[in-house]
Write a protein that holds these residues in place. Structure first.
Motif, PDB file in Angstrom:
ATOM      1  N   SER A  20      19.191 103.650  54.355  1.00  0.00           N
ATOM      2  CA  SER A  20      19.336 103.287  52.944  1.00  0.00           C
ATOM      3  C   SER A  20      19.841 101.865  52.787  1.00  0.00           C
ATOM      4  CB  SER A  20      20.307 104.265  52.258  1.00  0.00           C
ATOM      5  OG  SER A  20      20.496 103.924  50.910  1.00  0.00           O
ATOM      6  N   TYR A  28      11.658  98.690  51.344  1.00  0.00           N
ATOM      7  CA  TYR A  28      11.164  99.801  52.158  1.00  0.00           C
ATOM      8  C   TYR A  28      10.079  99.362  53.136  1.00  0.00           C
ATOM      9  CZ  TYR A  28       8.743 104.167  53.292  1.00  0.00           C
ATOM     10  OH  TYR A  28       8.137 105.205  53.945  1.00  0.00           O
ATOM     11  N   GLU A  55       9.184 107.999  55.556  1.00  0.00           N
ATOM     12  CA  GLU A  55       9.294 108.639  54.246  1.00  0.00           C
ATOM     13  C   GLU A  55      10.384 109.707  54.241  1.00  0.00           C
ATOM     14  OE1 GLU A  55       5.545 110.205  53.053  1.00  0.00           O
ATOM     15  OE2 GLU A  55       4.561 108.252  52.992  1.00  0.00           O
ATOM     16  N   SER A  56      10.508 110.435  55.341  1.00  0.00           N
ATOM     17  CA  SER A  56      11.501 111.514  55.388  1.00  0.00           C
ATOM     18  C   SER A  56      12.925 110.973  55.309  1.00  0.00           C
ATOM     19  CB  SER A  56      11.322 112.355  56.653  1.00  0.00           C
ATOM     20  OG  SER A  56      11.587 111.605  57.826  1.00  0.00           O
ATOM     21  N   VAL A  58      13.762 108.570  53.237  1.00  0.00           N
ATOM     22  CA  VAL A  58      13.962 108.379  51.804  1.00  0.00           C
ATOM     23  C   VAL A  58      14.228 109.711  51.115  1.00  0.00           C
ATOM     24  CG1 VAL A  58      12.913 107.542  49.660  1.00  0.00           C
ATOM     25  CG2 VAL A  58      12.523 106.315  51.812  1.00  0.00           C
ATOM     26  N   PHE A  59      13.518 110.743  51.575  1.00  0.00           N
ATOM     27  CA  PHE A  59      13.652 112.071  50.975  1.00  0.00           C
ATOM     28  C   PHE A  59      14.524 112.972  51.842  1.00  0.00           C
ATOM     29  CE2 PHE A  59       9.711 110.289  49.298  1.00  0.00           C
ATOM     30  CZ  PHE A  59       9.870 110.526  47.929  1.00  0.00           C
ATOM     31  N   ASP A  60      15.612 112.418  52.360  1.00  0.00           N
ATOM     32  CA  ASP A  60      16.458 113.185  53.275  1.00  0.00           C
ATOM     33  C   ASP A  60      17.154 114.354  52.575  1.00  0.00           C
ATOM     34  OD1 ASP A  60      18.038 110.958  52.033  1.00  0.00           O
ATOM     35  OD2 ASP A  60      19.689 111.972  53.045  1.00  0.00           O
ATOM     36  N   ALA A  62      15.637 116.255  50.354  1.00  0.00           N
ATOM     37  CA  ALA A  62      14.604 117.172  49.864  1.00  0.00           C
ATOM     38  C   ALA A  62      14.886 118.637  50.196  1.00  0.00           C
ATOM     39  CB  ALA A  62      13.234 116.759  50.396  1.00  0.00           C
ATOM     40  N   MET A 109      16.567 107.019  47.018  1.00  0.00           N
ATOM     41  CA  MET A 109      15.253 107.523  46.654  1.00  0.00           C
ATOM     42  C   MET A 109      14.788 107.056  45.283  1.00  0.00           C
ATOM     43  SD  MET A 109      13.639 110.082  44.685  1.00  0.00           S
ATOM     44  CE  MET A 109      14.788 111.437  44.444  1.00  0.00           C
ATOM     45  N   VAL A 113      11.422 104.824  45.138  1.00  0.00           N
ATOM     46  CA  VAL A 113      10.192 105.418  44.595  1.00  0.00           C
ATOM     47  C   VAL A 113       9.621 104.547  43.488  1.00  0.00           C
ATOM     48  CG1 VAL A 113       9.336 107.346  43.212  1.00  0.00           C
ATOM     49  CG2 VAL A 113      10.659 107.795  45.269  1.00  0.00           C
ATOM     50  N   LEU A 119       5.695 105.951  48.304  1.00  0.00           N
ATOM     51  CA  LEU A 119       6.788 106.891  48.083  1.00  0.00           C
ATOM     52  C   LEU A 119       6.581 107.692  46.806  1.00  0.00           C
ATOM     53  CD1 LEU A 119       9.844 104.728  49.172  1.00  0.00           C
ATOM     54  CD2 LEU A 119       8.726 106.563  50.446  1.00  0.00           C
ATOM     55  N   LEU A 123       6.574 111.704  46.502  1.00  0.00           N
ATOM     56  CA  LEU A 123       7.340 112.467  45.521  1.00  0.00           C
ATOM     57  C   LEU A 123       6.444 113.486  44.817  1.00  0.00           C
ATOM     58  CD1 LEU A 123       9.859 113.032  43.775  1.00  0.00           C
ATOM     59  CD2 LEU A 123       9.110 111.149  42.282  1.00  0.00           C
TER      60      LEU A 123
END
Length: 206
Positions: A20, A28, A55-56, A58-60, A62, A109, A113, A119, A123
């Motif tokens: 981050s 990114y 990508e994962s 950013v969406f940790d 999720a 995120m 995004v 990203l 999403l």
């Protein structure tokens, strides 16, 4: 959680935090997985063990996002409108302090995004997958709802996506009340879709 699981969770969080920071500072697209591994003080292989794609990173959150959403709806008290259960989760997980933290984190995120088509597509894919699982939960609670369950689930996740988009565009916390008001107004329009489920759960003979 055992000691080993705690260490894994701490390592995962540290890697996500390092990513981050790099994303916020350099953007990114400009950051590689190898750079993230070095910043986190781990090997490339260790990084990929925790996060198989950029990508994962950013969406940790999720998995938590999905589990808490589905849990809020599936575990609601008998007779409670699924829309109300969803809104409670939505206010806690997407709005409020979560929104304040999100817009204040350049490498998080919400901000990322807003600046990346890749990203944004990720999403949308995440929302589509969760909507499918949510539809199954709604249909299980009320088999008579039929296709309404899928329509409601899709609409609820669409509100989430649109809210994240709006959060990514705000310039400061003073705009957050307007974002919340728009989201709540959108949820209110979905009341007729969720009412079928409520009647079934409450045992309404109609």
């Amino acid at each position: 959680m055992g000691i080993r699981e705690q260490k894994k969770a701490q390592a995962r969080a540290a890697i996500a935090a390092a990513a981050s920071e790099l994303f916020g500072r350099n953007g990114y697209a400009a950051v590689s997985m190898s750079q993230i591994a070095r910043a986190a003080g781990v090997s490339d292989q260790t990084l990929y063990n925790y996060f198989p794609t950029k990508e994962s990173l950013v969406f940790d959150q999720a998995p938590v996002f999905e589990a808490t959403l589905l849990g809020a709806v599936a575990e609601r008290p008998p007779g409670r409108d699924p829309l109300d259960a969803f809104r409670g989760w939505f206010d806690d997980f997407v709005l409020g302090p979560a929104a304040e933290r999100g817009i204040a984190t350049p490498g998080g995120m919400i901000r990322l995004v807003a600046g990346s088509d890749t990203l944004h597509r990720a999403l949308l894919a995440l929302a589509h997958r969760i909507a499918g699982r949510l539809a199954s939960e709604l249909a299980a609670a009320d088999p008579a709802a039929g296709p309404r369950a899928a329509v409601l689930a899709d609409a609820l996740l669409a509100v989430v996506v649109r809210t994240i988009e709006r959060l990514g565009a705000v310039t400061g916390p003073d705009e957050l009340p307007d974002v919340a008001a728009r989201a709540h107004a959108a949820l209110d329009t979905l009341r007729p879709l969720s009412a079928v489920d409520t009647a079934a759960v409450a045992g309404d003979p109609a």
